[in-house]
Write a protein that holds these residues in place. Structure first.
Motif, PDB file in Angstrom:
ATOM      1  N   THR A  27     -32.678  35.345  62.715  1.00 51.03           N
ATOM      2  CA  THR A  27     -33.893  35.951  62.160  1.00 51.03           C
ATOM      3  C   THR A  27     -34.155  37.314  62.798  1.00 51.03           C
ATOM      4  N   THR A  28     -33.977  37.391  64.133  1.00 55.53           N
ATOM      5  CA  THR A  28     -34.235  38.648  64.836  1.00 55.53           C
ATOM      6  C   THR A  28     -33.269  39.740  64.408  1.00 55.53           C
ATOM      7  N   ILE A  29     -31.975  39.395  64.396  1.00 56.74           N
ATOM      8  CA  ILE A  29     -30.978  40.420  64.043  1.00 56.74           C
ATOM      9  C   ILE A  29     -31.104  40.818  62.575  1.00 56.74           C
ATOM     10  N   THR A  30     -31.552  39.887  61.727  1.00 57.66           N
ATOM     11  CA  THR A  30     -31.781  40.225  60.313  1.00 57.66           C
ATOM     12  C   THR A  30     -32.910  41.232  60.183  1.00 57.66           C
ATOM     13  N   ASP A  31     -34.022  40.972  60.907  1.00 56.24           N
ATOM     14  CA  ASP A  31     -35.143  41.922  60.872  1.00 56.24           C
ATOM     15  C   ASP A  31     -34.723  43.284  61.395  1.00 56.24           C
ATOM     16  N   ILE A  32     -33.926  43.286  62.464  1.00 53.43           N
ATOM     17  CA  ILE A  32     -33.481  44.572  63.027  1.00 53.43           C
ATOM     18  C   ILE A  32     -32.642  45.329  62.009  1.00 53.43           C
ATOM     19  N   PHE A  33     -31.740  44.611  61.345  1.00 52.36           N
ATOM     20  CA  PHE A  33     -30.872  45.301  60.389  1.00 52.36           C
ATOM     21  C   PHE A  33     -31.626  45.687  59.119  1.00 52.36           C
ATOM     22  N   LYS A  34     -32.704  45.023  58.832  1.00 56.66           N
ATOM     23  CA  LYS A  34     -33.545  45.504  57.733  1.00 56.66           C
ATOM     24  C   LYS A  34     -34.173  46.838  58.109  1.00 56.66           C
ATOM     25  N   TYR A  81     -30.200  37.489  73.802  1.00 52.63           N
ATOM     26  CA  TYR A  81     -29.311  36.521  73.169  1.00 52.63           C
ATOM     27  C   TYR A  81     -27.847  36.658  73.568  1.00 52.63           C
ATOM     28  N   LEU A  82     -27.447  37.841  74.027  1.00 53.44           N
ATOM     29  CA  LEU A  82     -26.027  38.038  74.299  1.00 53.44           C
ATOM     30  C   LEU A  82     -25.710  38.167  75.773  1.00 53.44           C
ATOM     31  N   ASP A  96     -32.638  51.180  68.595  1.00 53.35           N
ATOM     32  CA  ASP A  96     -31.679  50.965  69.672  1.00 53.35           C
ATOM     33  C   ASP A  96     -32.300  50.108  70.784  1.00 53.35           C
ATOM     34  N   GLN A  97     -33.573  50.348  71.044  1.00 53.38           N
ATOM     35  CA  GLN A  97     -34.268  49.529  72.036  1.00 53.38           C
ATOM     36  C   GLN A  97     -34.343  48.076  71.575  1.00 53.38           C
ATOM     37  N   GLN A  98     -34.599  47.871  70.291  1.00 50.68           N
ATOM     38  CA  GLN A  98     -34.636  46.504  69.772  1.00 50.68           C
ATOM     39  C   GLN A  98     -33.276  45.837  69.866  1.00 50.68           C
ATOM     40  N   LEU A  99     -32.213  46.593  69.584  1.00 51.73           N
ATOM     41  CA  LEU A  99     -30.860  46.037  69.721  1.00 51.73           C
ATOM     42  C   LEU A  99     -30.547  45.705  71.177  1.00 51.73           C
ATOM     43  N   SER A 100     -30.999  46.550  72.083  1.00 55.52           N
ATOM     44  CA  SER A 100     -30.773  46.278  73.512  1.00 55.52           C
ATOM     45  C   SER A 100     -31.543  45.035  73.948  1.00 55.52           C
ATOM     46  N   LEU A 101     -32.779  44.912  73.457  1.00 55.16           N
ATOM     47  CA  LEU A 101     -33.551  43.708  73.771  1.00 55.16           C
ATOM     48  C   LEU A 101     -32.884  42.469  73.190  1.00 55.16           C
ATOM     49  N   PHE A 102     -32.334  42.598  71.989  1.00 60.14           N
ATOM     50  CA  PHE A 102     -31.614  41.477  71.388  1.00 60.14           C
ATOM     51  C   PHE A 102     -30.401  41.108  72.231  1.00 60.14           C
ATOM     52  N   VAL A 144     -23.968  32.717  68.442  1.00 63.27           N
ATOM     53  CA  VAL A 144     -24.741  33.944  68.585  1.00 63.27           C
ATOM     54  C   VAL A 144     -23.829  35.080  69.010  1.00 63.27           C
ATOM     55  N   ARG A 145     -22.937  34.766  69.947  1.00 64.17           N
ATOM     56  CA  ARG A 145     -22.034  35.824  70.423  1.00 64.17           C
ATOM     57  C   ARG A 145     -20.987  36.181  69.383  1.00 64.17           C
ATOM     58  N   THR A 146     -20.318  35.203  68.871  1.00 64.48           N
ATOM     59  CA  THR A 146     -19.226  35.489  67.934  1.00 64.48           C
ATOM     60  C   THR A 146     -19.738  36.100  66.634  1.00 64.48           C
ATOM     61  N   LYS A 147     -20.931  35.675  66.206  1.00 66.43           N
ATOM     62  CA  LYS A 147     -21.441  36.156  64.923  1.00 66.43           C
ATOM     63  C   LYS A 147     -22.235  37.448  65.060  1.00 66.43           C
ATOM     64  N   PHE A 148     -23.038  37.554  66.138  1.00 64.39           N
ATOM     65  CA  PHE A 148     -24.010  38.641  66.199  1.00 64.39           C
ATOM     66  C   PHE A 148     -23.649  39.740  67.187  1.00 64.39           C
ATOM     67  N   GLU A 149     -22.758  39.470  68.119  1.00 63.28           N
ATOM     68  CA  GLU A 149     -22.420  40.519  69.086  1.00 63.28           C
ATOM     69  C   GLU A 149     -21.741  41.694  68.389  1.00 63.28           C
ATOM     70  N   GLN A 150     -20.849  41.365  67.485  1.00 64.25           N
ATOM     71  CA  GLN A 150     -20.170  42.438  66.758  1.00 64.25           C
ATOM     72  C   GLN A 150     -21.160  43.198  65.862  1.00 64.25           C
ATOM     73  N   HIS A 151     -22.068  42.459  65.221  1.00 63.47           N
ATOM     74  CA  HIS A 151     -23.085  43.136  64.401  1.00 63.47           C
ATOM     75  C   HIS A 151     -23.961  44.029  65.263  1.00 63.47           C
ATOM     76  N   THR A 152     -24.325  43.510  66.457  1.00 65.41           N
ATOM     77  CA  THR A 152     -25.170  44.301  67.349  1.00 65.41           C
ATOM     78  C   THR A 152     -24.471  45.589  67.763  1.00 65.41           C
ATOM     79  N   ASN A 153     -23.210  45.448  68.134  1.00 68.87           N
ATOM     80  CA  ASN A 153     -22.454  46.645  68.545  1.00 68.87           C
ATOM     81  C   ASN A 153     -22.297  47.615  67.375  1.00 68.87           C
ATOM     82  N   ARG A 154     -22.052  47.039  66.193  1.00 70.39           N
ATOM     83  CA  ARG A 154     -21.917  47.913  65.022  1.00 70.39           C
ATOM     84  C   ARG A 154     -23.236  48.601  64.703  1.00 70.39           C
TER      85      ARG A 154
END
Length: 754
Positions: A36-43, A741-742, A731-737, A349-359
């Motif tokens: 939910t968090t990463i979805t909101d961030i990417f929105k 989570y990571l 970027d701050q939100q991604l860092s907090l994520f 969380v790591r396998t699915k969202f770490e790559q999205h976070t980095n991207r």
């Protein structure tokens, strides 16, 4: 096994059913929250990328110095990438693959975890293909069989997925089972369970891994505790480890309830299985240390007992199927589930969202760097544009001052040249008037005193005098006049060229004075001397009439001199009343009449007295001689009164009259010539100075354009700064994520390799 079945009813475990298991604090919620968090961030990223693309399109369209077209095209693709990532995130889930040899109890383990008898299970080779169980928001379960998308009843699963069915599918086929989320906690938390056929029924393990296992977060190896880990199972996991970096693996020693027949060897068998599991996971795959494997990766369970306890068969007795020590095995199964949930949640969380976070960070950093670059460039360009605008403004002020000075100087110069022309023309015309008689004497045309021929002679004389006077004026004034004009032309041209750009300098050089310009000295003798009345009748020079006319003319000349003196003395008394002028005129008339009367009486008396004296003194002889001489003189003059004499008298009269008339138009002719020169110079100045006006207009247009560019650059700078701040926030939100989570410290139950 009937002898080992317990007699008492497990009352305290019976109520533990699917619906009574709380999941509010389940580790699986970590994945849901992270999703939910990463979805909101990417929105937010999607909105930010869209706003950035609109801004960058405007920047690229207006000024390519801030952003190149190629760079803009590359950035435009980010929107599609973010949309694709959002689509992937919406499909992301926690995936676990159960594998092992045929009839090791993989389907039973899954049913126990789901707390429902969903998958077909039994002795021998039961599962013929891959069965994937995932949640659906629908109220009824259904099955999807490739390649069709048509839902089928869950009842058909026994035939579709069973190896005993006549309608067998290929072993690498994937049958999806959509089960209501409300009926199963695991499915409600985005967990997908994949049941595989026995790895000993097909040699195509690599293709299995490629098709169904590369996106798995956890692998559960189900081993029969009555045997050990086989070569086929090890080979499968070796292939998995080669394709995936540090896979999460659990080993379930299933059917541990069979150990009740060998109570004296329980610890030895358990230690043997544990040692072989640690050798495989630690020494061969190098995934964990031995303590982690011993405490959190190898479990001894009975899936059959767990299914009987959680989803008993309504047709069987509640006491059937439980062997001695089942409570410990149920606790072990629960411990496995707890560790499994922690592991799959964090691993997913790591396998699915770490790559999205980095991207996401890459996208944000790329756009932020672009905004910083635009901010710096727009600020630099703004300073350059402001400097350029200042220079243009100073140039405009300089041209204004130069133009004002040039107009004043040129006006003075034109006035000076015009006055000089006026003086030259007046002096030259007066000189020509003085020698007008000589000029008229050069007129050669047959003269006739015939009244009908006189007008024709006058007309030709008028024309000839006008042409010769004009020609003489042209020849005498041309060089000096055109030298003055040329000097003014050059001065004007040089002054104008000093303030215009190089392109207009050549245009100014191309301006030439009118080649057909010539000062017109129109004297209009025909109208000027139209009142001329010739008097070419014969008049004896010693006749009384001639003597009288000479005397009257002399008197008129004296009166004219006296009047000129009086006018010069009374030039300041122009405001005298009209009656004074009338009195002066009356006095003049009276004086003239008295003079005439006096002259007549005196002449008569003198003539009579003279005749009497001559008569008495000399006699008739002398008087006769005098009379003969007087008559001879008359006869001589009368004989000499030829056409030539008449023509000379005519020309003399015309010269006197024309001179007097032309003196009246000296000022007018000089003023006319001066006005022509002034008009010519003014026209040339206006024609030349218009390039300065064009230069000013261009500068004004440039100033307006530079002002617009400055305003636009300020707008770009502000918008880029605003978008940079948005990028910083995202970027701050991604860092907090990442931190939440990571990068959270792993518990001892998680893979030590991360």
């Amino acid at each position: 096994m009937s002898g080992s079945i317990i007699r008492e009813k497990p009352v305290h475990l019976a109520p533990m059913r699917q619906n009574s298991v709380p999941n509010g604090n389940s580790p699986l919620k970590l994945f849901t929250q992270a999703k939910t968090t990463i979805t909101d961030i990417f929105k937010h990223i999607s909105t930010y990328v869209n706003d950035s693309n609109i801004f960058l399109a405007d920047v690229t369209k207006s000024d390519k110095k801030l952003l190149t077209v190629d760079k803009h095209d590359d950035l435009q693709q980010l929107k599609e990438k973010v949309t694709r990532i959002l689509t992937i995130i919406s499909r992301d889930h926690m995936k676990v693959v159960f594998f092992g040899r045929t009839s090791n109890g993989k389907s039973t383990v899954m049913n126990a975890m789901l707390r429902e008898r969903i998958l077909p299970a039994g002795m021998g080779h039961t599962t013929n293909c891959f069965l994937q169980i995932e949640g659906t928001d629908k109220l009824d379960a259904y099955v999807l069989v490739p390649p069709s998308d048509e839902p089928k009843s869950i009842v058909s699963l026994k035939d579709l997925g069973s190896a005993l069915s006549r309608e067998k599918l290929n072993s690498d086929s994937l049958v999806k089972i959509l089960y209501p989320k409300e009926k199963c906690r695991l499915l409600r938390d985005d967990v997908i369970l994949v049941d595989s056929p026995g790895i000993d029924v097909s040699a195509n393990l690599d293709q299995w891994i490629e098709d169904h296992c590369l996106d798995a977060d956890v692998f559960v190896l189900v081993v029969s505790a009555e045997a050990t880990i086989t070569v086929a199972e090890k080979k499968f996991l070796h292939n998995v480890a080669q394709r995936l970096s540090n896979p999460n693996i659990f080993i379930l020693m299933n059917r541990w309830d069979a150990i009740v027949n060998e109570e004296e060897n329980v610890d030895k068998v358990r230690q043997q299985h544990l040692e072989r599991g640690m050798e495989f996971l630690c020494d061969e795959l190098h995934l964990y240390d031995r303590k982690v494997v011993a405490d959190y990766r190898v479990f001894f369970v009975s899936a059959r007992e767990a299914v009987l306890h959680r989803a008993p068969d309504p047709s069987s007795s509640p006491r059937t199927g439980f062997a001695e020590g089942y409570k410990e095995r149920l606790t072990e199964f629960t411990k496995f589930e707890q560790e499994f949930e922690k592991c799959i949640s964090k691993a997913a969380v790591r396998t699915k969202f770490e790559q999205h976070t980095n991207r996401g960070k890459e996208i944000i950093n790329l756009l932020r760097d672009t905004m910083v670059n635009i901010t710096d460039k727009s600020h630099s360009l703004k300073q350059q544009t402001v400097q350029k605008r200042t220079e243009e403004s100073e140039k405009h002020d300089f041209i204004e001052k130069e133009l004002k000075s040039m107009m004043e100087t040129t006006k003075d110069r034109i006035r000076h040249v015009s006055e000089d022309v006026y003086k030259r023309v007046a002096q030259t015309l007066n000189d020509e008037i003085k020698r007008l008689y000589t000029l008229i004497e050069e007129f050669d045309r047959p003269f006739s005193s015939d009244p009908e021929q006189i007008p024709l002679y006058k007309r030709d004389l008028h024309k000839w005098v006008e042409e010769r006077l004009g020609s003489n004026l042209q020849s005498r004034l041309h060089s000096a006049l055109y030298s003055s004009l040329d000097s003014v032309h050059k001065d004007i041209k040089e002054r104008v060229k000093s303030v215009v750009n190089n392109e207009r300098k050549s245009m100014v050089d191309a301006i030439t004075p009118r080649s057909d310009f010539a000062v017109s000295y129109r004297l209009d003798c025909l109208n000027l001397c139209s009142d001329f009345k010739e008097d070419i009748k014969f008049k004896f020079s010693l006749g009384l009439t001639s003597i009288w006319q000479r005397f009257v003319q002399s008197q008129h000349q004296q009166s004219a001199l006296t009047m000129n003196k009086d006018n010069s003395l009374n030039v300041r008394n122009d405001s005298l009343m009209p009656t004074s002028n009338l009195l002066n005129s009356t006095n003049d008339l009276l004086t003239t009449a008295n003079s005439i009367t006096s002259l007549t009486s005196k002449s008569s008396l003198l003539l009579i007295g003279g005749c009497a004296l001559i008569w008495r003194g000399i006699g008739w002889k002398v008087l006769g001689v005098v009379g003969c001489l007087y008559g001879s003189l008359y006869a001589y003059e009368r004989l000499m009164w030829t056409k030539k004499a008449q023509e000379r008298k005519f020309k003399r009269q015309y010269a006197d009259y024309a001179s007097s008339r032309m003196k009246l138009i000296v000022d007018m002719t000089s003023g006319n010539a001066s006005a022509q020169v002034q008009q010519e110079l003014s026209m040339y100045f206006a024609q030349t100075v218009r390039y300065i006006d064009m230069e000013k207009d261009d500068i004004c247009d440039n100033l307006k354009q530079l002002k617009q560019e400055i305003d636009q650059l300020l707008l770009y700078n502000d918008r880029a700064k605003g978008l940079k701040k948005q990028a910083d926030w995202i970027d701050q939100q991604l860092s907090l994520f990442s931190k939440q989570y990571l990068s959270e410290p792993m518990t001892t139950s998680i893979n030590s390799n991360g």
